[in-house]
Design a protein around this motif. Structure first.
Motif, mmCIF file in Angstrom:
data_model
loop_
_atom_site.group_PDB
_atom_site.id
_atom_site.type_symbol
_atom_site.label_atom_id
_atom_site.label_comp_id
_atom_site.label_asym_id
_atom_site.label_seq_id
_atom_site.Cartn_x
_atom_site.Cartn_y
_atom_site.Cartn_z
ATOM 1 N N VAL A 1 7.434 -7.102 10.379
ATOM 2 C CA VAL A 1 8.552 -7.933 9.924
ATOM 3 C C VAL A 1 9.783 -7.068 9.674
ATOM 4 O O VAL A 1 10.875 -7.368 10.172
ATOM 5 C CB VAL A 1 8.172 -8.738 8.659
ATOM 6 N N ALA A 2 9.626 -5.993 8.923
ATOM 7 C CA ALA A 2 10.762 -5.123 8.602
ATOM 8 C C ALA A 2 11.353 -4.504 9.870
ATOM 9 O O ALA A 2 12.582 -4.502 10.048
ATOM 10 C CB ALA A 2 10.330 -4.035 7.625
ATOM 11 N N GLU A 3 10.503 -3.996 10.755
ATOM 12 C CA GLU A 3 10.994 -3.368 11.988
ATOM 13 C C GLU A 3 11.723 -4.372 12.872
ATOM 14 O O GLU A 3 12.793 -4.072 13.413
ATOM 15 C CB GLU A 3 9.829 -2.735 12.759
ATOM 16 N N SER A 4 11.159 -5.548 13.027
ATOM 17 C CA SER A 4 11.779 -6.565 13.863
ATOM 18 C C SER A 4 13.159 -6.939 13.324
ATOM 19 O O SER A 4 14.144 -6.954 14.072
ATOM 20 C CB SER A 4 10.884 -7.811 13.928
ATOM 21 N N LEU A 5 13.233 -7.228 12.037
ATOM 22 C CA LEU A 5 14.507 -7.622 11.443
ATOM 23 C C LEU A 5 15.524 -6.486 11.507
ATOM 24 O O LEU A 5 16.710 -6.721 11.778
ATOM 25 C CB LEU A 5 14.302 -8.107 10.009
ATOM 26 N N CYS A 6 15.085 -5.255 11.305
ATOM 27 C CA CYS A 6 16.001 -4.110 11.405
ATOM 28 C C CYS A 6 16.530 -3.935 12.828
ATOM 29 O O CYS A 6 17.601 -3.357 13.021
ATOM 30 C CB CYS A 6 15.325 -2.828 10.923
ATOM 31 N N CYS A 7 15.807 -4.450 13.806
ATOM 32 C CA CYS A 7 16.262 -4.400 15.201
ATOM 33 C C CYS A 7 17.045 -5.659 15.577
ATOM 34 O O CYS A 7 17.381 -5.857 16.749
ATOM 35 C CB CYS A 7 15.075 -4.207 16.134
ATOM 36 N N GLY A 8 17.311 -6.523 14.588
ATOM 37 C CA GLY A 8 18.117 -7.713 14.827
ATOM 38 C C GLY A 8 17.365 -8.888 15.404
ATOM 39 O O GLY A 8 17.970 -9.832 15.904
ATOM 40 N N THR A 9 16.034 -8.856 15.321
ATOM 41 C CA THR A 9 15.211 -9.901 15.923
ATOM 42 C C THR A 9 14.526 -10.734 14.842
ATOM 43 O O THR A 9 13.840 -10.188 13.981
ATOM 44 C CB THR A 9 14.155 -9.266 16.851
ATOM 45 N N PRO A 10 14.708 -12.054 14.885
ATOM 46 C CA PRO A 10 14.057 -12.931 13.906
ATOM 47 C C PRO A 10 12.536 -12.938 14.076
ATOM 48 O O PRO A 10 12.016 -12.520 15.117
ATOM 49 C CB PRO A 10 14.646 -14.314 14.191
ATOM 50 N N VAL A 11 11.844 -13.431 13.060
ATOM 51 C CA VAL A 11 10.383 -13.424 13.028
ATOM 52 C C VAL A 11 9.855 -14.827 12.768
ATOM 53 O O VAL A 11 10.378 -15.547 11.914
ATOM 54 C CB VAL A 11 9.866 -12.476 11.917
ATOM 55 N N VAL A 12 8.799 -15.197 13.494
ATOM 56 C CA VAL A 12 8.048 -16.421 13.234
ATOM 57 C C VAL A 12 6.584 -16.010 13.168
ATOM 58 O O VAL A 12 6.114 -15.216 13.986
ATOM 59 C CB VAL A 12 8.252 -17.474 14.347
ATOM 60 N N GLY A 13 5.877 -16.525 12.177
ATOM 61 C CA GLY A 13 4.481 -16.141 12.066
ATOM 62 C C GLY A 13 3.695 -17.008 11.115
ATOM 63 O O GLY A 13 4.177 -18.014 10.604
ATOM 64 N N PHE A 14 2.468 -16.570 10.903
ATOM 65 C CA PHE A 14 1.578 -17.237 9.959
ATOM 66 C C PHE A 14 1.775 -16.651 8.562
ATOM 67 O O PHE A 14 2.049 -15.453 8.420
ATOM 68 C CB PHE A 14 0.112 -17.044 10.361
ATOM 69 N N LYS A 15 1.587 -17.490 7.567
ATOM 70 C CA LYS A 15 1.575 -17.003 6.191
ATOM 71 C C LYS A 15 0.351 -16.106 6.045
ATOM 72 O O LYS A 15 -0.767 -16.539 6.316
ATOM 73 C CB LYS A 15 1.507 -18.168 5.204
ATOM 74 N N ALA A 16 0.599 -14.863 5.643
ATOM 75 C CA ALA A 16 -0.486 -13.886 5.591
ATOM 76 C C ALA A 16 -0.473 -13.069 4.309
ATOM 77 O O ALA A 16 -1.092 -12.026 4.232
ATOM 78 C CB ALA A 16 -0.394 -12.965 6.809
ATOM 79 N N GLY A 17 0.259 -13.526 3.318
ATOM 80 C CA GLY A 17 0.338 -12.810 2.045
ATOM 81 C C GLY A 17 1.643 -12.065 1.888
ATOM 82 O O GLY A 17 2.568 -12.532 1.245
ATOM 83 N N GLY A 18 1.747 -10.905 2.505
ATOM 84 C CA GLY A 18 2.927 -10.062 2.348
ATOM 85 C C GLY A 18 4.134 -10.436 3.189
ATOM 86 O O GLY A 18 5.260 -10.435 2.685
ATOM 87 N N PRO A 19 3.960 -10.751 4.470
ATOM 88 C CA PRO A 19 5.131 -10.955 5.328
ATOM 89 C C PRO A 19 6.128 -11.979 4.808
ATOM 90 O O PRO A 19 7.326 -11.724 4.783
ATOM 91 C CB PRO A 19 4.520 -11.407 6.661
ATOM 92 N N GLU A 20 5.636 -13.117 4.384
ATOM 93 C CA GLU A 20 6.559 -14.158 3.921
ATOM 94 C C GLU A 20 7.227 -13.791 2.597
ATOM 95 O O GLU A 20 8.254 -14.351 2.231
ATOM 96 C CB GLU A 20 5.867 -15.526 3.834
ATOM 97 N N GLN A 21 6.651 -12.824 1.888
ATOM 98 C CA GLN A 21 7.234 -12.373 0.621
ATOM 99 C C GLN A 21 8.376 -11.378 0.843
ATOM 100 O O GLN A 21 9.325 -11.342 0.079
ATOM 101 C CB GLN A 21 6.161 -11.726 -0.263
ATOM 102 N N ILE A 22 8.269 -10.557 1.889
ATOM 103 C CA ILE A 22 9.276 -9.515 2.093
ATOM 104 C C ILE A 22 10.301 -9.889 3.164
ATOM 105 O O ILE A 22 11.319 -9.227 3.299
ATOM 106 C CB ILE A 22 8.628 -8.150 2.438
ATOM 107 N N ALA A 23 10.045 -10.946 3.922
ATOM 108 C CA ALA A 23 10.945 -11.336 5.013
ATOM 109 C C ALA A 23 12.269 -11.861 4.467
ATOM 110 O O ALA A 23 12.342 -12.385 3.359
ATOM 111 C CB ALA A 23 10.281 -12.411 5.870
ATOM 112 N N ILE A 24 13.303 -11.716 5.255
ATOM 113 C CA ILE A 24 14.608 -12.293 4.923
ATOM 114 C C ILE A 24 14.564 -13.738 5.395
ATOM 115 O O ILE A 24 14.438 -14.020 6.585
ATOM 116 C CB ILE A 24 15.740 -11.494 5.612
ATOM 117 N N LYS A 25 14.629 -14.642 4.440
ATOM 118 C CA LYS A 25 14.336 -16.065 4.675
ATOM 119 C C LYS A 25 15.133 -16.702 5.810
ATOM 120 O O LYS A 25 14.582 -17.447 6.604
ATOM 121 C CB LYS A 25 14.535 -16.878 3.390
#
Length: 184
Positions: free
Chosen positions: A104-128
């Protein structure tokens, strides 16, 4: 952010939408915690769309995959990995459980949005505003949100700037200090 012109030429890409999936190991096994089987299901659902799914990570030989999946193998070069994130229109995360989620962090730092499953950490640290997470295993909703991300116009510079600020060493260190101070 990287120029991906050469990378697109390498893979003979023209106007396809690119979905990127980074994982330590890609598998079609439904019991695999990284959820590769869901990427395969997503590819099957999007087989008639102008979409290519690039998968970075080691993989077992002999899997029967839809033709819109391109297996890249393990990517050891961090610049090459960043270029793949930058080339993508969206990154997909299908893990059952994750902690911080470097994907999630790497993708967003490269300017790419993220779609995924709720897995505990990702949805907590992602930029909404640049991320969407659905219940684990809900491939229909995953596909719907990937589709929305593919047609939405994102400003990659804004995503990059906000993510690099959010995940900077200074910001992370300050957040750790805040956590420790709250404990005491």
């Amino acid at each position: 952010l990287y120029d991906t012109t050469e990378l697109k030429k390498k893979y003979n890409l023209t106007d396809e939408k690119i979905i990127f999936h980074a994982t330590p190991s890609f598998s079609d096994d439904p019991n695999n915690i990284k959820g590769g089987c869901y990427v395969i299901d997503l590819a099957k659902k999007m087989i008639n769309d102008n979409v290519k799914i690039f998968v970075a990570g080691s993989y077992k030989q002999g899997m029967k995959l839809p033709e819109n999946i391109i297996l890249l193998g393990r990517i050891k070069d961090q610049v090459e990995l960043a270029k793949l994130y930058s080339m993508a229109d969206v990154t997909v995360l299908t893990s059952k459980k994750e902690t911080f989620s470097m994907v999630v962090a790497e993708s967003l730092c490269c300017g790419t949005p993220v779609v995924g499953f709720k897995a505990g950490g990702p949805e907590q640290i992602a930029i909404k505003e640049y991320s969407q997470f659905v219940e684990y295993g809900d491939v229909d909703l995953l596909e719907e949100n990937v589709g929305k991300a593919l047609i939405r116009s994102f400003n990659i510079d804004n995503i990059n700037k906000k993510a690099c600020q959010e995940y900077s060493k200074i910001t992370m260190a300050n957040q750790y200090v805040d956590c420790y101070n709250k404990l005491f």
